[in-house]
Design a protein around this motif. Structure first.
Motif, PDB file in Angstrom:
ATOM      1  N   ASP A  98       0.823  -1.212   0.000  1.00  0.00           N
ATOM      2  CA  ASP A  98       0.000   0.000   0.000  1.00  0.00           C
ATOM      3  C   ASP A  98       0.859   1.265   0.000  1.00  0.00           C
ATOM      4  O   ASP A  98       0.396   2.345  -0.370  1.00  0.00           O
ATOM      5  CB  ASP A  98      -0.935   0.000   1.206  1.00  0.00           C
ATOM      6  CG  ASP A  98      -0.183  -0.175   2.531  1.00  0.00           C
ATOM      7  OD1 ASP A  98       1.034  -0.446   2.482  1.00  0.00           O
ATOM      8  OD2 ASP A  98      -0.819  -0.026   3.586  1.00  0.00           O
ATOM      9  N   SER A 101       1.672   3.414  -3.569  1.00  0.00           N
ATOM     10  CA  SER A 101       0.739   4.260  -4.329  1.00  0.00           C
ATOM     11  C   SER A 101       1.183   5.710  -4.404  1.00  0.00           C
ATOM     12  O   SER A 101       0.732   6.442  -5.285  1.00  0.00           O
ATOM     13  CB  SER A 101      -0.659   4.183  -3.704  1.00  0.00           C
ATOM     14  OG  SER A 101      -0.625   4.637  -2.356  1.00  0.00           O
ATOM     15  N   GLN A 102       2.063   6.160  -3.506  1.00  0.00           N
ATOM     16  CA  GLN A 102       2.458   7.565  -3.470  1.00  0.00           C
ATOM     17  C   GLN A 102       3.934   7.789  -3.798  1.00  0.00           C
ATOM     18  O   GLN A 102       4.504   8.799  -3.409  1.00  0.00           O
ATOM     19  CB  GLN A 102       2.142   8.159  -2.095  1.00  0.00           C
ATOM     20  CG  GLN A 102       0.671   8.434  -1.872  1.00  0.00           C
ATOM     21  CD  GLN A 102       0.089   9.390  -2.895  1.00  0.00           C
ATOM     22  OE1 GLN A 102       0.669  10.438  -3.186  1.00  0.00           O
ATOM     23  NE2 GLN A 102      -1.046   9.040  -3.463  1.00  0.00           N
ATOM     24  N   LEU A 103       4.529   6.838  -4.487  1.00  0.00           N
ATOM     25  CA  LEU A 103       5.918   7.041  -4.898  1.00  0.00           C
ATOM     26  C   LEU A 103       6.178   6.384  -6.242  1.00  0.00           C
ATOM     27  O   LEU A 103       5.417   5.527  -6.696  1.00  0.00           O
ATOM     28  CB  LEU A 103       6.894   6.513  -3.839  1.00  0.00           C
ATOM     29  CG  LEU A 103       6.876   5.020  -3.465  1.00  0.00           C
ATOM     30  CD1 LEU A 103       7.695   4.186  -4.433  1.00  0.00           C
ATOM     31  CD2 LEU A 103       7.423   4.854  -2.058  1.00  0.00           C
ATOM     32  N   THR A 131       2.588  14.980 -11.338  1.00  0.00           N
ATOM     33  CA  THR A 131       1.454  14.094 -11.061  1.00  0.00           C
ATOM     34  C   THR A 131       1.015  14.177  -9.604  1.00  0.00           C
ATOM     35  O   THR A 131      -0.089  13.747  -9.273  1.00  0.00           O
ATOM     36  CB  THR A 131       1.836  12.634 -11.397  1.00  0.00           C
ATOM     37  OG1 THR A 131       2.431  12.597 -12.688  1.00  0.00           O
ATOM     38  CG2 THR A 131       0.615  11.740 -11.430  1.00  0.00           C
ATOM     39  N   LEU A 133       3.002  13.071  -6.849  1.00  0.00           N
ATOM     40  CA  LEU A 133       3.568  12.028  -5.990  1.00  0.00           C
ATOM     41  C   LEU A 133       4.394  12.651  -4.864  1.00  0.00           C
ATOM     42  O   LEU A 133       4.979  13.728  -5.030  1.00  0.00           O
ATOM     43  CB  LEU A 133       4.424  11.072  -6.812  1.00  0.00           C
ATOM     44  CG  LEU A 133       3.690  10.263  -7.895  1.00  0.00           C
ATOM     45  CD1 LEU A 133       4.670   9.368  -8.642  1.00  0.00           C
ATOM     46  CD2 LEU A 133       2.570   9.428  -7.291  1.00  0.00           C
ATOM     47  N   ASP A 134       4.456  11.940  -3.749  1.00  0.00           N
ATOM     48  CA  ASP A 134       5.180  12.453  -2.572  1.00  0.00           C
ATOM     49  C   ASP A 134       6.690  12.275  -2.701  1.00  0.00           C
ATOM     50  O   ASP A 134       7.469  13.134  -2.290  1.00  0.00           O
ATOM     51  CB  ASP A 134       4.696  11.745  -1.301  1.00  0.00           C
ATOM     52  CG  ASP A 134       3.260  12.086  -0.967  1.00  0.00           C
ATOM     53  OD1 ASP A 134       2.816  13.165  -1.392  1.00  0.00           O
ATOM     54  OD2 ASP A 134       2.584  11.264  -0.308  1.00  0.00           O
ATOM     55  N   SER A 135       7.122  11.128  -3.228  1.00  0.00           N
ATOM     56  CA  SER A 135       8.556  10.820  -3.253  1.00  0.00           C
ATOM     57  C   SER A 135       8.882   9.938  -4.450  1.00  0.00           C
ATOM     58  O   SER A 135       7.987   9.381  -5.102  1.00  0.00           O
ATOM     59  CB  SER A 135       8.985  10.140  -1.950  1.00  0.00           C
ATOM     60  OG  SER A 135       8.186   8.990  -1.710  1.00  0.00           O
TER      61      SER A 135
END
Length: 509
Positions: A98, A101-103, A131, A133-135
């Motif tokens: 999970d 989803s943010q990298l 887009t 994304l955090d990292s």
């Protein structure tokens, strides 16, 4: 078992996101990759399998399918190795998926699990930030380059094992950060300077005008007169790169894999000097998978073409579009790509095939027919795009042996930057005009108004020297730049008189 992980690809010089889907199902052991993979991507299965095993993880003996979406985009390069390996480990529940989803993840794997650098990291990171994304996880060797992009955490990893520990929360990795002000301060020095050039004061003045107004230059003279030496020093007097220009230039070098290892950002204006045997694809870009050419590598800098008539005619003709539009469009049956190519072209040539016509120290062995044929290798449409053309005579011994030094590049650059600021304010509302050389006939009519005395001088020069209509517009553009260097709002008679001198080849013909 299914896992999804984001990666990135490069299309031209721009990045875009690619979703790597890994499915592990029951069946005979197999590893298939779908989604238009090229050769290096299809070979990823062997590198990924060896890397996972050599890092001490279990490689599932099942049917593994990897889908790279969007499926209609060709996937090139080995940068999908790391996301594939992490996707397989996530699907086998080595760590929770999970978090994926943010990298985004980019990197090529060696057989021992170490992460190798990848081309095009900068545009990929820019696409990931766009887009939201955090990292992003990148190879450690590319971390400095990726950290140029602000607003996204850049995590550099040296091995697959290190990436797994980071994602599993076992061992955190501090994001890579970079001080942009310090990068520009330490890397903005040149190894060469204009004060090393002996004599040729009129040529140095012409190059100052070219740098201030973005004018293309043609230097004509016998061998050994310093044409190449002065052309190589032109970037030292160009205005310093701003961050947006540095980012544009660095993207191109990143895609081509030409970014120096110790530099994450190009902070000095590029200087490219391709050999005259270069092909048209090498000059403007192209190939089976279109890549930028020399004109794009010279973006925001200088393209130097030495021995201009020795270039193949078809190679010179493809320069028309980039010189006119500042971009190169490569069209293919399936799609087309555009590469930036806004540069100052500096060309040099001999006066004749043997090089010594008009030289008082050497005898010329060329006939008039040979000279005419030599000059005709440069077409009229290409000459139309060159604002300044001048003759470069041999330097006398007295000036060569002079122990004194001329004006240095720093003082010249200060005048050039002042003139560039004037043009920036003048054209700030125009999208396609950045400097005086790019002015349209409407702009010339608006910004190049002459008084009565200057009009009479220009009219007399046109009639007496039999200059063409194109020379008329070139003289006005050059006159506008000379006025800007003098911080003059209006173009004066002295500015027009000097501008006429920079159309010497037209006058001679």
């Amino acid at each position: 078992m299914l896992a999804r992980i984001l990666s990135c690809a490069v299309n031209g010089v721009d990045g875009l996101l690619v979703e790597v889907e890994v499915d592990i199902a029951m069946g005979l052991p197999a590893f298939s990759t779908v989604g238009l993979p090229e050769g290096a991507v299809r070979e990823s299965k062997d590198r990924v399998k060896a890397a996972i095993k050599n890092c001490g993880y279990h490689f599932p003996s099942r049917r593994i399918t990897v889908n790279l979406a969007p499926a209609d985009l060709k996937k090139v390069g080995a940068g999908y190795d790391l996301p594939m390996a992490l996707g397989i480990l996530a699907a086998t529940e080595i760590f929770k998926n999970d978090i994926l989803s943010q990298l985004a993840v980019i990197g090529e794997l060696s057989l021992d699990g170490s992460v190798r650098p990848t081309r095009g990291i900068l545009p990929m990171v820019m696409a990931a930030r766009k887009t939201g994304l955090d990292s992003i996880i990148v190879p450690q060797a590319n971390a400095q380059e990726a950290a140029i992009v602000t607003g996204i955490k850049v995590i550099g990893v040296k091995s697959l094992h290190q990436a797994v520990e980071c994602l599993a929360g076992i061992k955190a990795i501090d994001p890579t950060e970079i001080d942009l002000d310090q990068v520009f301060k330490t890397a903005a020095n040149h190894d060469i300077d204009f004060n090393e050039v002996k004599g040729q004061e009129h040529v140095k003045r012409a190059l100052e005008i070219a740098a201030a107004g973005g004018h293309n230059v043609l230097m004509k003279g016998p061998p050994g007169t310093g044409k190449t030496m002065m052309a190589r020093r032109l970037p030292t007097i160009l205005p310093s790169l701003v961050f947006e220009e540095a980012l544009e230039t660095t993207k191109i070098y990143s895609v081509m894999g030409l970014l120096p290892k110790d530099k994450g950002l190009i902070t000095i204006r590029p200087f490219r000097a391709p050999h005259h045997t270069i092909s048209d694809a090498g000059l403007i870009g192209g190939g089976h998978l279109p890549r930028p050419g020399e004109v794009s590598l010279a973006h925001n800098g200088v393209l130097f073409l030495d021995e201009l008539p020795e270039f193949k005619k078809n190679v010179l003709e493809v320069l028309r579009q980039p010189l006119e539009d500042g971009t190169v469009t490569i069209a293919r049956a399936a799609h087309s790509l555009s590469f930036p190519a806004r540069f100052i072209m500096v060309a040099a040539m001999n006066p004749c095939p043997c090089g010594y016509m008009g030289d008082p120290n050497h005898d010329c062995t060329c006939t008039s027919v040979m000279v005419q044929r030599y000059e005709n290798r440069i077409s009229g449409p290409l000459m139309d795009r060159i604002d300044i053309n001048l003759e470069v005579p041999a330097v006398p011994y007295k000036k060569l042996s002079d122990a004194g030094t001329g004006e240095n590049s720093k003082s010249i650059r200060e005048r050039v930057e002042a003139a560039s600021r004037i043009q920036h304010d003048r054209f700030r509302k125009k999208r396609k005009v950045h400097c005086n050389s790019q002015m349209t006939p409407r702009d010339i009519k608006k910004y190049c108004v002459l008084d009565e005395v200057s009009q009479k001088l220009l009219e007399e020069a046109m009639n007496r020297l039999k200059l063409s209509a194109r020379s008329y517009h070139r003289i006005l553009k050059i006159g506008r730049t000379i006025a800007d260097l003098a911080a003059s709002e209006n173009i004066k008679t002295a500015h027009i008189a000097e501008a006429v001198q920079y159309r010497r080849l037209d006058r001679k013909s």
